[in-house]
Design a protein around this motif. Structure first.
Motif, PDB file in Angstrom:
ATOM      1  N   LEU A 172      39.745  39.151  47.447  1.00 21.30           N
ATOM      2  CA  LEU A 172      38.760  39.947  46.732  1.00 21.30           C
ATOM      3  C   LEU A 172      38.826  39.649  45.238  1.00 21.30           C
ATOM      4  CD1 LEU A 172      39.231  43.477  48.387  1.00 21.30           C
ATOM      5  CD2 LEU A 172      37.485  41.756  48.914  1.00 21.30           C
ATOM      6  N   PRO A 173      37.690  39.723  44.548  1.00 20.73           N
ATOM      7  CA  PRO A 173      37.730  39.623  43.086  1.00 20.73           C
ATOM      8  C   PRO A 173      38.643  40.716  42.530  1.00 20.73           C
ATOM      9  CG  PRO A 173      35.469  39.494  43.894  1.00 20.73           C
ATOM     10  CD  PRO A 173      36.330  39.881  45.065  1.00 20.73           C
ATOM     11  N   LEU A 174      39.318  40.437  41.414  1.00 20.86           N
ATOM     12  CA  LEU A 174      40.273  41.393  40.862  1.00 20.86           C
ATOM     13  C   LEU A 174      39.631  42.742  40.576  1.00 20.86           C
ATOM     14  CD1 LEU A 174      42.568  39.394  38.400  1.00 20.86           C
ATOM     15  CD2 LEU A 174      43.250  40.666  40.451  1.00 20.86           C
ATOM     16  N   SER A 175      38.405  42.739  40.039  1.00 23.88           N
ATOM     17  CA  SER A 175      37.761  44.011  39.689  1.00 23.88           C
ATOM     18  C   SER A 175      37.484  44.849  40.931  1.00 23.88           C
ATOM     19  CB  SER A 175      36.464  43.765  38.921  1.00 23.88           C
ATOM     20  OG  SER A 175      35.549  43.020  39.696  1.00 23.88           O
ATOM     21  N   VAL A 176      37.104  44.209  42.033  1.00 24.12           N
ATOM     22  CA  VAL A 176      36.825  44.934  43.278  1.00 24.12           C
ATOM     23  C   VAL A 176      38.120  45.464  43.878  1.00 24.12           C
ATOM     24  CG1 VAL A 176      35.878  44.749  45.612  1.00 24.12           C
ATOM     25  CG2 VAL A 176      34.753  43.568  43.712  1.00 24.12           C
ATOM     26  N   SER A 177      39.148  44.605  43.922  1.00 23.85           N
ATOM     27  CA  SER A 177      40.444  45.042  44.437  1.00 23.85           C
ATOM     28  C   SER A 177      41.002  46.187  43.593  1.00 23.85           C
ATOM     29  CB  SER A 177      41.422  43.866  44.436  1.00 23.85           C
ATOM     30  OG  SER A 177      42.694  44.264  44.892  1.00 23.85           O
ATOM     31  N   ASN A 178      40.912  46.060  42.272  1.00 20.32           N
ATOM     32  CA  ASN A 178      41.415  47.114  41.385  1.00 20.32           C
ATOM     33  C   ASN A 178      40.620  48.406  41.526  1.00 20.32           C
ATOM     34  OD1 ASN A 178      43.299  45.322  40.453  1.00 20.32           O
ATOM     35  ND2 ASN A 178      42.366  44.999  38.451  1.00 20.32           N
ATOM     36  N   PHE A 179      39.332  48.301  41.820  1.00 20.53           N
ATOM     37  CA  PHE A 179      38.493  49.487  42.051  1.00 20.53           C
ATOM     38  C   PHE A 179      39.029  50.296  43.225  1.00 20.53           C
ATOM     39  CE2 PHE A 179      34.842  50.950  44.732  1.00 20.53           C
ATOM     40  CZ  PHE A 179      34.513  52.082  43.991  1.00 20.53           C
ATOM     41  N   TYR A 180      39.291  49.617  44.340  1.00 20.16           N
ATOM     42  CA  TYR A 180      39.789  50.333  45.520  1.00 20.16           C
ATOM     43  C   TYR A 180      41.235  50.798  45.344  1.00 20.16           C
ATOM     44  CZ  TYR A 180      35.578  49.260  48.098  1.00 20.16           C
ATOM     45  OH  TYR A 180      34.270  49.198  48.517  1.00 20.16           O
ATOM     46  N   GLN A 181      42.025  50.048  44.594  1.00 25.65           N
ATOM     47  CA  GLN A 181      43.381  50.506  44.313  1.00 25.65           C
ATOM     48  C   GLN A 181      43.359  51.773  43.458  1.00 25.65           C
ATOM     49  OE1 GLN A 181      46.419  47.543  43.284  1.00 25.65           O
ATOM     50  NE2 GLN A 181      45.020  45.945  43.938  1.00 25.65           N
ATOM     51  N   ALA A 182      42.453  51.822  42.488  1.00 28.04           N
ATOM     52  CA  ALA A 182      42.336  53.019  41.648  1.00 28.04           C
ATOM     53  C   ALA A 182      41.879  54.219  42.480  1.00 28.04           C
ATOM     54  CB  ALA A 182      41.353  52.764  40.507  1.00 28.04           C
ATOM     55  N   ILE A 183      40.979  53.990  43.430  1.00 26.61           N
ATOM     56  CA  ILE A 183      40.560  55.069  44.325  1.00 26.61           C
ATOM     57  C   ILE A 183      41.753  55.581  45.125  1.00 26.61           C
ATOM     58  CG2 ILE A 183      39.253  55.571  46.430  1.00 26.61           C
ATOM     59  CD1 ILE A 183      36.984  53.904  45.338  1.00 26.61           C
ATOM     60  N   GLY A 184      42.573  54.639  45.637  1.00 24.63           N
ATOM     61  CA  GLY A 184      43.765  55.038  46.383  1.00 24.63           C
ATOM     62  C   GLY A 184      44.701  55.880  45.536  1.00 24.63           C
ATOM     63  N   GLY A 185      44.912  55.465  44.273  1.00 28.71           N
ATOM     64  CA  GLY A 185      45.771  56.233  43.377  1.00 28.71           C
ATOM     65  C   GLY A 185      45.197  57.601  43.069  1.00 28.71           C
ATOM     66  N   CYS A 186      43.900  57.671  42.805  1.00 25.21           N
ATOM     67  CA  CYS A 186      43.256  58.950  42.490  1.00 25.21           C
ATOM     68  C   CYS A 186      43.363  59.923  43.666  1.00 25.21           C
ATOM     69  CB  CYS A 186      41.795  58.709  42.119  1.00 25.21           C
ATOM     70  SG  CYS A 186      40.898  60.196  41.608  1.00 25.21           S
ATOM     71  N   LEU A 187      43.069  59.449  44.877  1.00 22.96           N
ATOM     72  CA  LEU A 187      43.146  60.302  46.062  1.00 22.96           C
ATOM     73  C   LEU A 187      44.571  60.794  46.298  1.00 22.96           C
ATOM     74  CD1 LEU A 187      40.803  58.382  48.543  1.00 22.96           C
ATOM     75  CD2 LEU A 187      40.333  60.530  47.331  1.00 22.96           C
ATOM     76  N   PHE A 188      45.546  59.919  46.083  1.00 23.90           N
ATOM     77  CA  PHE A 188      46.954  60.308  46.242  1.00 23.90           C
ATOM     78  C   PHE A 188      47.281  61.490  45.343  1.00 23.90           C
ATOM     79  CE2 PHE A 188      51.311  60.258  44.759  1.00 23.90           C
ATOM     80  CZ  PHE A 188      52.053  60.125  45.931  1.00 23.90           C
ATOM     81  N   HIS A 189      46.887  61.420  44.077  1.00 29.22           N
ATOM     82  CA  HIS A 189      47.240  62.475  43.132  1.00 29.22           C
ATOM     83  C   HIS A 189      46.435  63.751  43.369  1.00 29.22           C
ATOM     84  CE1 HIS A 189      50.015  59.933  41.060  1.00 29.22           C
ATOM     85  NE2 HIS A 189      49.098  59.012  40.865  1.00 29.22           N
TER      86      HIS A 189
END
Length: 282
Positions: A172-189
């Motif tokens: 995945l492009p870095l921006s797309v991968s980072n988008f979903y990683q940020a969603i994962g972090g936000c949901l966790f918190h």
């Protein structure tokens, strides 16, 4: 240009330890991180849209990226922020997390099939020795047990996240991968807030400045560089640069916070620099 990326990463990532304390002084750690990664996800989404990169991905890539975000942005940063919020000294937290390259070197062989040479091990151990000298282990300080446990969880999580990210098969492009990683972090918190935290944020000038630094310079800047380095280098070599982070953080604390930097600290800094050079050079 690529050769300078590790040095930019070190400066940006080290500065995050300096701005964590004012953030947790004005908010609970999980609300602060949920707030941060909501805007980080929004930013990466906007960049993906602007650069015409589709955010529609298959289920496998979606799950892999979100889980990577849960490990890195969730357990790792959550553990660090929580430990500092309950009294763990920032330097001790940074030092414990600095054990990551040792764990990564031990695991990257059997998991990733990477060959970790004796030279790399020598550099890693020398770098860790230097980090210990720089930060010291103030046995007399009151280190909270929960803070210590949270930092250990953070250490395990960042190690697992680094190996997991290197093992991922998606491109995945870095921006797309980072988008979903940020969603994962936000949901966790958000889940952490629901389960164990009493949410509050005081939007003081200090909080907004520190949070802006962590969103723009750390999450958009340093984290993107880290993902690029992991993707383009071996996991063991990439994480070896982490040994420069506690020493750089100590220097920044001396420069900006007037914290004491002794001759022993300077010797430790030199040892760490030499260790990182040995561990990462071809």
């Amino acid at each position: 240009m690529i050769r300078i990326y590790p040095f930019i990463f070190i400066l940006l990532w080290s500065s995050a330890f300096i701005t964590t304390k004012p953030i947790v002084d004005n908010s609970d750690p999980f609300s602060a991180l949920a707030f941060r990664f909501f805007f980080v996800a929004l930013g990466f989404y906007a960049f993906s849209f602007y650069s015409k990169q589709t955010i529609i991905v298959n289920q496998k890539n979606l799950i892999e990226s979100v889980l990577s975000g849960v490990l890195f942005h969730g357990f790792y940063l959550g553990g660090v922020f929580y430990s500092i919020s309950i009294g763990m000294p920032t330097g001790i937290a940074a030092l414990i997390v600095t054990l990551q390259p040792i764990l990564t070197n031990a695991l990257s062989g059997p998991i990733l099939g990477e060959k970790v040479t004796n030279k790399q091990w020598t550099g890693v151990l020398l770098g860790f020795t230097g980090a210990v000298l720089v930060l010291g282990l103030d046995i007399g300080s009151n280190i909270p047990i929960l803070g210590l446990l949270a930092t250990i969880v953070a250490l395990i999580s960042i190690t697992a996240s680094t190996i997991w990210q290197k093992k991922l098969s998606n491109n995945l492009p870095l921006s797309v991968s980072n988008f979903y990683q940020a969603i994962g972090g936000c949901l966790f918190h958000i889940f952490a807030i629901i389960l164990i935290s009493k949410p509050y944020i005081n939007f003081t000038d200090t909080f907004l400045i520190a949070m802006s630094h962590q969103i723009f310079l750390v999450s958009f800047g340093a984290f993107t560089i880290l993902m690029f380095l992991i993707k383009n280098n071996s996991a063991s070599k990439t994480v070896s640069i982490f040994f420069l982070i506690p020493t750089t953080s100590a220097f920044m604390a001396w420069l900006f916070l007037n914290e004491k930097l002794t001759t022993l600290d300077i010797i430790g800094f030199l040892l760490t620099t030499i260790g990182v050079y040995i561990a990462t050079r071809d």
